[in-house]
Design an enzyme around this catalytic site. Structure first.
Site, PDB file in Angstrom:
ATOM      1  N   SER A  90       8.060 -64.087  20.398  1.00 51.14           N
ATOM      2  CA  SER A  90       9.408 -64.606  20.152  1.00 51.14           C
ATOM      3  C   SER A  90       9.393 -66.049  19.665  1.00 51.14           C
ATOM      4  CB  SER A  90      10.252 -64.491  21.421  1.00 51.14           C
ATOM      5  OG  SER A  90      10.423 -63.151  21.793  1.00 51.14           O
ATOM      6  N   ASP A 101       8.565 -68.182  27.615  1.00 53.63           N
ATOM      7  CA  ASP A 101       7.186 -68.655  27.513  1.00 53.63           C
ATOM      8  C   ASP A 101       6.759 -68.706  26.049  1.00 53.63           C
ATOM      9  OD1 ASP A 101       6.922 -66.006  26.917  1.00 53.63           O
ATOM     10  OD2 ASP A 101       5.557 -65.520  28.537  1.00 53.63           O
ATOM     11  N   ASP A 103       3.684 -67.671  23.638  1.00 50.52           N
ATOM     12  CA  ASP A 103       2.441 -66.920  23.482  1.00 50.52           C
ATOM     13  C   ASP A 103       1.557 -67.666  22.485  1.00 50.52           C
ATOM     14  OD1 ASP A 103       3.097 -64.691  25.165  1.00 50.52           O
ATOM     15  OD2 ASP A 103       4.470 -64.037  23.600  1.00 50.52           O
ATOM     16  N   ASP A 158       1.204 -68.817  27.743  1.00 47.89           N
ATOM     17  CA  ASP A 158       0.185 -67.776  27.851  1.00 47.89           C
ATOM     18  C   ASP A 158      -0.896 -68.111  26.836  1.00 47.89           C
ATOM     19  OD1 ASP A 158       1.581 -66.500  29.792  1.00 47.89           O
ATOM     20  OD2 ASP A 158       2.333 -64.888  28.528  1.00 47.89           O
ATOM     21  N   LYS A 219      18.237 -58.795  20.695  1.00 48.91           N
ATOM     22  CA  LYS A 219      17.420 -58.916  21.906  1.00 48.91           C
ATOM     23  C   LYS A 219      18.292 -59.117  23.145  1.00 48.91           C
ATOM     24  CE  LYS A 219      13.716 -61.289  22.170  1.00 48.91           C
ATOM     25  NZ  LYS A 219      12.749 -62.399  22.108  1.00 48.91           N
ATOM     26  N   TYR A 228      15.024 -52.557  27.006  1.00 52.76           N
ATOM     27  CA  TYR A 228      14.061 -53.526  26.499  1.00 52.76           C
ATOM     28  C   TYR A 228      12.795 -53.453  27.340  1.00 52.76           C
ATOM     29  CZ  TYR A 228      12.461 -58.096  24.673  1.00 52.76           C
ATOM     30  OH  TYR A 228      11.763 -59.111  24.062  1.00 52.76           O
TER      31      TYR A 228
END
Length: 598
Positions: A90, A101, A103, A158, A219, A228
């Site tokens: 995202s 978060d 990625d 992450d 979303k 989702y």
């Protein structure tokens, strides 16, 4: 007059018409509503994340140099080794909410290994970041794709790792270059696939700003409607992104609001299993496995295939089953009805984002799948594994002719309990809440976002025994010990032509035995049970503030008749139960559970 330009996607666009004043106004209203719904973060937060990524880039380069020095490589190799941070998901797509978060993927040259990543990266992070910046750091070496979960200055990171079969990773490396895939194993390919898909997707949409507005809306809608999550059989964030991108390709000059309105009708009435493709599939000399139902029989069984645009093309929705497909199409139809009314001014955008009624209205009967462990770390691993397998139970239930819908809720509920012995553990597994720790809040699995749980749930971790000293429950008479559970709920709706009684004990027993025979299960540390639950018996913590738990309907009593005799009847003659006898059935165990629906 509309002027046709390049073709976007695999087919010509439907319309190149420029937006009308009304559509521009509706787009502004949509953006304003998304801001009210908290879908945009403050500019200061965005700047903070950008600065953090710059710092992580410096750390990635130093990490690679550090490993080179440890391996006594020549200075010339150390100077040119490089190293690069890529973002994906995202954040890379530009459609993320505050608190989301990031990625990230550390890409290193061939002489840096995953063992090096876990051995050296944590200490380098601590050395190069300011004191106190790292609020949490949790390496997950069991994950199929190496990951370190970080909380830095309040931002969740992450940090994944992969290496390429090249001697140097320059700062201007283009991750879309398919030649980089040469010499990579499956793990390395999977890790690199995240940023490759995100970058390809952004190149395949006509207007990035329009795409991002529409994706934020879709979303939010999907999350509010509980459709989702890839693991439980719904599209995940990237899959919803590809669906939005396809609609953008069909209407290259439309506003975000128009894309959202078209989205529900186009995707909701798509001719499945015809796949959603953003570009034609490509071949490559490395001959990796790509999605192709003509070559691979398993690909034929994908019900709603959405295919990633980067080589090797994969199906992002292989977990969708017959029930989740049915639910998705129902929700798309509902969304289309709402946006039609928004278009005519009869509803507002906020009406599209109304929360689901999964627990408050949709079902009378539920199966509660309760996984439990005697330590927190053991439960993170075990609950993630169970989550990855619950959809198999759903598939078994779908084969029951008496079941019309078996819908798995897209989040698990993690709870902490205080138990003295195995009897109290058994009670907890059957749904008894009296041992729940009053000072520990129930959390959903998406909010916890535990990296080991996620790795296991995604099938990206090896079976492992979690080391822990609190592995066994003490005997009666001692202080209670913590017992951790994660519960998943399956809403059950009977088929219209079915009888009013349903026995799912065989499916439950078979599924439970399969999971407990795996290497992920450890006797005495991990537990698993399935219980039948009616809507009015659901735990209060599954309901959000303002929601009310359904109440038990009172049975209508037949009209009283005048007594034919004045003789006093006893309880047996009247058909009533002795009030000294328990009047409610105990919660059934998984092995003899029968869900009686009358």
């Amino acid at each position: 007059m509309a002027v046709q330009q390049r073709q976007w996607g695999t087919t010509p666009s439907i319309s190149w018409t420029l937006p009308t004043e009304k559509e521009i106004s509706q787009d502004k209203e949509l953006t304003d509503e998304l801001k009210r719904q908290g879908q945009y973060e403050a500019p200061g937060e965005t700047e903070k994340k950008q600065q953090l990524l710059i710092q992580l880039q410096k750390i990635a380069v130093e990490f690679v140099k550090h490993v080179c020095r440890k391996n006594n490589l020549p200075q010339s190799i150390i100077n040119s080794a490089g190293g690069k941070i890529f973002t994906y998901g995202s954040y890379r797509l530009g459609a993320y909410a505050p608190g989301s978060d990031i990625d990230t993927l550390v890409v290193a040259p061939r002489h840096v290994t995953r063992e090096d990543f876990f051995e050296h990266m944590p200490s380098i992070l601590e050395k190069m970041l300011p004191a106190g910046a790292i609020e949490e750091m949790k390496p997950v070496p069991e994950a199929y794709v190496p990951i370190i979960k970080l909380m830095i200055f309040g931002t969740d990171i992450d940090l994944n790792f992969t290496r390429l079969a090249i001697s140097s990773v320059p700062w201007d490396l283009d991750v879309k270059d398919t030649n980089l895939l040469r010499g990579l194993d499956d793990r390395e390919l999977r890790a690199l696939n995240g940023p490759r898909v995100a970058d390809e997707l952004l190149q395949l949409v006509p207007q990035k700003k329009t795409f991002r507005t529409a994706l934020r809306a879709i979303k939010l809608w999907a999350q509010r409607r509980a459709v989702y999550g890839n693991i439980v059989g719904f599209p995940g964030g990237v899959a919803w992104g590809m669906l939005v991108a396809r609609v953008c390709q069909l209407y290259p000059q439309a506003t975000g609001s128009v894309i959202v309105m078209k989205f529900f009708r186009i995707i909701g009435r798509w001719n499945w299993p015809q796949p959603i493709l953003l570009k034609e599939s490509e071949d490559h000399p490395i001959q990796a496995r790509v999605w192709n139902p003509r070559l691979y029989p398993t690909d034929k069984y994908h019900l709603m295939p959405i295919i990633t645009p980067a080589y090797p093309a994969m199906c992002a929705t292989h977990n969708i089953g017959s029930t989740t497909k049915k639910i998705i199409i129902q929700e798309l139809e509902r969304g289309g009805d709402i946006t039609d009314k928004i278009s005519f001014g009869r509803l507002q955008w906020k009406d599209l984002f109304t929360k689901h009624t999964y627990f408050t209205k949709d079902y009378k009967y539920y199966l509660s799948i309760v996984s439990g462990s005697t330590s927190k770390d053991a439960q993170a691993s075990w609950s993630g594994f169970v989550e990855s397998k619950v959809r198999l139970l759903v598939q078994a239930l779908e084969g029951q002719g008496t079941i019309g819908v078996a819908r798995l809720f897209n989040k698990g509920f993690a709870r902490e309990h205080r138990c003295h012995d195995e009897d109290e553990i058994e009670a907890v597994l059957r749904g008894d809440m009296q041992y729940q720790a009053s000072n520990v809040k129930t959390e959903t699995t998406d909010n916890i976002n535990d990296p080991l749980h996620n790795a296991m749930a995604e099938g990206n971790a090896d079976a492992t025994t979690v080391a822990d000293s609190n592995g066994q429950i003490v005997q009666n008479g001692t202080e209670p010990h913590a017992f951790y559970t994660t519960t998943y709920y399956i809403g059950i709706e009977l088929a219209q032509d079915s009888t009013k009684k349903l026995d799912v004990s065989a499916e439950s027993r078979d599924w439970k035995e399969q999971q407990c025979r795996t290497a992920n299960f450890e006797e005495g540390r991990n537990y698993l049970n399935i219980a039948a639950t009616r809507s009015y018996d659901l735990p209060l913590d599954v309901f959000a503030p303002g929601e009310e738990r359904p109440t038990r309907a009172k049975k209508k009593l037949p009209p009283k008749k005048a007594p034919v005799t004045t003789r006093k009847r006893n309880l047996s003659a009247s058909g009533m139960e002795d009030p000294t006898t328990p009047n409610e059935m105990k919660r059934p165990r998984a092995d003899d559970m029968k869900l009686s629906m009358e």
